[in-house]
Enzyme design. Structure first.
Site, PDB file in Angstrom:
ATOM      1  N   ARG A 163     -24.018   4.128  77.757  1.00  9.08           N
ATOM      2  CA  ARG A 163     -22.765   3.703  77.496  1.00  9.08           C
ATOM      3  C   ARG A 163     -22.836   4.901  76.474  1.00  9.08           C
ATOM      4  O   ARG A 163     -24.056   4.754  75.706  1.00  9.08           O
ATOM      5  CB  ARG A 163     -22.425   2.018  76.590  1.00  9.08           C
ATOM      6  CG  ARG A 163     -22.651   1.001  77.868  1.00  9.08           C
ATOM      7  CD  ARG A 163     -22.722  -0.106  76.972  1.00  9.08           C
ATOM      8  NE  ARG A 163     -23.473  -1.008  77.305  1.00  9.08           N
ATOM      9  CZ  ARG A 163     -23.033  -3.135  77.196  1.00  9.08           C
ATOM     10  NH1 ARG A 163     -22.193  -2.772  76.156  1.00  9.08           N
ATOM     11  NH2 ARG A 163     -24.662  -2.949  76.842  1.00  9.08           N
ATOM     12  N   ASP A 182     -20.662   5.034  72.253  1.00  7.72           N
ATOM     13  CA  ASP A 182     -20.352   4.724  71.497  1.00  7.72           C
ATOM     14  C   ASP A 182     -19.224   5.182  71.526  1.00  7.72           C
ATOM     15  O   ASP A 182     -19.024   6.363  70.886  1.00  7.72           O
ATOM     16  CB  ASP A 182     -20.497   4.171  70.454  1.00  7.72           C
ATOM     17  CG  ASP A 182     -22.048   3.403  70.684  1.00  7.72           C
ATOM     18  OD1 ASP A 182     -21.825   2.599  71.667  1.00  7.72           O
ATOM     19  OD2 ASP A 182     -23.309   2.859  69.900  1.00  7.72           O
ATOM     20  N   TYR A 189     -31.330  13.278  74.136  1.00  4.00           N
ATOM     21  CA  TYR A 189     -30.140  13.675  73.400  1.00  4.00           C
ATOM     22  C   TYR A 189     -30.322  14.737  72.720  1.00  4.00           C
ATOM     23  O   TYR A 189     -31.417  14.694  71.867  1.00  4.00           O
ATOM     24  CB  TYR A 189     -29.779  11.753  71.992  1.00  4.00           C
ATOM     25  CG  TYR A 189     -29.329  11.253  73.643  1.00  4.00           C
ATOM     26  CD1 TYR A 189     -27.793  10.734  73.122  1.00  4.00           C
ATOM     27  CD2 TYR A 189     -29.974   9.810  74.389  1.00  4.00           C
ATOM     28  CE1 TYR A 189     -27.399   9.383  73.806  1.00  4.00           C
ATOM     29  CE2 TYR A 189     -29.779   9.369  74.637  1.00  4.00           C
ATOM     30  CZ  TYR A 189     -27.806   8.491  74.829  1.00  4.00           C
ATOM     31  OH  TYR A 189     -27.401   7.622  75.581  1.00  4.00           O
ATOM     32  N   ARG A 191     -29.092   7.020  66.981  1.00  6.97           N
ATOM     33  CA  ARG A 191     -28.457   6.610  65.838  1.00  6.97           C
ATOM     34  C   ARG A 191     -29.785   6.593  64.534  1.00  6.97           C
ATOM     35  O   ARG A 191     -29.693   7.109  63.281  1.00  6.97           O
ATOM     36  CB  ARG A 191     -27.454   6.655  65.693  1.00  6.97           C
ATOM     37  CG  ARG A 191     -26.441   7.433  65.899  1.00  6.97           C
ATOM     38  CD  ARG A 191     -25.346   6.286  66.735  1.00  6.97           C
ATOM     39  NE  ARG A 191     -24.149   6.355  65.796  1.00  6.97           N
ATOM     40  CZ  ARG A 191     -23.372   5.878  65.846  1.00  6.97           C
ATOM     41  NH1 ARG A 191     -23.166   5.055  66.677  1.00  6.97           N
ATOM     42  NH2 ARG A 191     -22.414   4.744  64.482  1.00  6.97           N
TER      43      ARG A 191
END
Length: 252
Positions: free
Chosen positions: A51, A53, A113, A198
């Site tokens: 997923r 966001d 990432y 994050r």
């Protein structure tokens, strides 16, 4: 009997409420489902590799879908047709046949990432970078990032009340690179928790601003308490950059 295919795609997340379908919200999964169902003239529901966001981007994302053995198409032509149907901010890179049991989420062996920070206000980076103008000690942030390799339990960087069985992850790479006006954090692991990148970035920025020392960063991880870590940085600076799979997914 059915056949399973993987689709490699990329998308800019600015206009979407994340990847996963949800009521009364525009999502990437919904757009891909609509395009596939239209082109193949049958209901298709894709399964994603994970997923993302709201506002988060993916320069490399994988989905899989099944069709009956009687459904015939050329993978390259299907990719071309899908790109004609999809919005400008979603792009299909390739479609390829895989084993019947191959799974985009569960078979991934590593994910990478990038988190991007721009040091100066830049209208061309509004949707893709966090504009953060504090002076940061990048060398100290990289020293802190190395501490991540000493741990496997990252509960302190996980969104609360998730449905995962374990908060253990193996981090393979974690480092900051810097240019004149840009900072990029690259992190690679076998898996990630919800909101993990994050939260890590937000905590490393605390180190870079001198609000937390290296020992404090280590204690945050040891505490296994999300409230001890820094704030989560904005989603629009985050990119899912690469998904890796074993060669066995395409072996007969």
């Amino acid at each position: 009997m059915s056949k399973r295919y993987f689709i490699r795609l990329s998308y800019k997340g600015t206009n979407y409420h994340g990847w996963q379908i949800q009521p009364n919200a525009n999502t990437v999964q919904e757009e891909v489902n609509k395009a596939l169902s239209t082109v193949l003239n049958q209901p298709i529901n894709v399964t994603g590799c994970g997923r993302t966001d709201t506002g988060v981007h993916a320069s490399d994302f994988m989905v899989h879908f099944n069709v009956s053995e009687t459904t015939q198409f050329d993978c390259e032509k299907l990719a071309f047709k899908l790109n004609r149907f999809l919005p400008h901010d979603i792009a299909i890179k390739e479609v390829f046949l895989v084993n019947d049991e191959a799974h985009t989420r569960f078979d991934a062996i590593a994910r990478t990432y990038h988190y991007k920070i721009t040091k100066n206000k830049n209208p061309f980076r509004t949707d893709s970078h966090w504009n953060m103008q504090y002076v940061l000690d990048v060398e100290k942030m990289n020293e802190a990032a190395k501490i991540l390799f000493d741990f496997s339990d990252f509960t302190s960087f996980s969104k609360l009340h998730t449905d995962v069985k374990t908060n253990n992850c193996k981090i393979y790479k974690a480092e900051w690179t810097e240019t004149d006006d840009e900072l990029v954090f690259t992190v690679k692991a076998d898996r990630f928790l919800r909101n993990m990148v994050r939260a890590i970035v937000g905590t490393l920025v605390e180190v870079g601003r001198g609000k937390m020392d290296l020992d404090g960063f280590r204690k945050v991880i040891e505490s296994k308490n999300r409230s001890n870590a820094g704030s989560s940085v904005p989603g629009h600076g985050l990119f899912l950059a690469e998904i890796e799979y074993p060669e066995s997914i395409t072996n007969s």
